[in-house]
Design a protein around this motif. Sequence first.
Motif, PDB file in Angstrom:
ATOM      1  N   ALA A  37     -55.790  -0.366  33.656  1.00  0.00           N
ATOM      2  CA  ALA A  37     -55.101  -0.971  34.736  1.00  0.00           C
ATOM      3  C   ALA A  37     -53.707  -1.689  34.137  1.00  0.00           C
ATOM      4  CB  ALA A  37     -56.174  -2.257  35.142  1.00  0.00           C
TER       5      ALA A  37
ATOM      6  N   PHE B 279     -55.763   6.593  36.140  1.00  0.00           N
ATOM      7  CA  PHE B 279     -56.043   5.206  36.459  1.00  0.00           C
ATOM      8  C   PHE B 279     -57.005   5.439  37.554  1.00  0.00           C
ATOM      9  CE2 PHE B 279     -55.656   1.739  39.358  1.00  0.00           C
ATOM     10  CZ  PHE B 279     -56.473   0.663  38.554  1.00  0.00           C
TER      11      PHE B 279
ATOM     12  N   ALA C 127     -60.977   4.668  37.522  1.00  0.00           N
ATOM     13  CA  ALA C 127     -61.577   3.362  38.547  1.00  0.00           C
ATOM     14  C   ALA C 127     -62.497   4.225  39.575  1.00  0.00           C
ATOM     15  CB  ALA C 127     -60.447   2.855  39.508  1.00  0.00           C
TER      16      ALA C 127
ATOM     17  N   ASN D 218     -57.132   0.048  28.180  1.00  0.00           N
ATOM     18  CA  ASN D 218     -56.878  -0.631  29.589  1.00  0.00           C
ATOM     19  C   ASN D 218     -55.821  -0.061  30.475  1.00  0.00           C
ATOM     20  OD1 ASN D 218     -56.195  -3.018  30.925  1.00  0.00           O
ATOM     21  ND2 ASN D 218     -55.961  -4.295  29.368  1.00  0.00           N
TER      22      ASN D 218
END
Length: 250
Positions: free
Chosen positions: A106, A161, A165, A104
């Motif tokens: 984010a 991150f 993404a 996870n």
Amino acid sequence: MTGIARQVTLVLATLLTLIMNYLSNALPLFGNSNKEVSDALPNAFTPAGLTFAVWGPIFLGLLVFAVYQALPAQRGERYDRLFWPFLLGNLLNVSWLLAFQSLNFALSVPVMLALLGSLVWLYLTVRDLRPQGAEVWTLQLPSSIYLAWISVATIANITAFLVSAGVTGGALGISAPVWSALLVVIAAVIGVFFLTRFHDYAFAAVLLWAFYGVYVARPDAATVVTGVAVAAVIVVLGALLSLRGRRPLM
């Protein structure tokens, strides 16, 4: 929380942090070790694996910090101020592990930023105590090396991150090597601030270790090597300015 309650709670929180970090590699949590997750998100800033040996001194420092504040002589109000920032630092460390290893990413970024904030709070609180004697080694040094490494880790976490993404250096119009070089220079500027403001040489040493790790990971990337060299020079110059500032006026 004050007195004995504060002492016991912080020792337990530290043990939780140490146990969870051990399990994160021994199990690992969610079937993914930090190294495996990091390797799956290659970017130009993550340092070589050997650099992460710094966690050994960090964990030792956390344990020393917890034990020292738990001594009978440390039950007064002077040390009660350490409770919230140190407790939050431990709880957020564990929370980040759970977020990162469960993929996870984010969520891992705001948790890491909160961890960074709690360590800045702890660092300033310790400094405000004006540590003397044993406190320099048991309180000030652990908070310095921990904050320094998390300052670097925060940059790496945000970069990871962005990679997860699909936002890479190239997508921002900046090549990965240039991105890495810029990040190490930014970290160096942070180090200079801590050197000139607090004369914190331990903080600077951790940054230089991180820069070495970035270099070892990409020794053939001329742009990265140049960025590391510039960053190292900036930190060394900052240390010299700091030493000059400590000299008594004639």
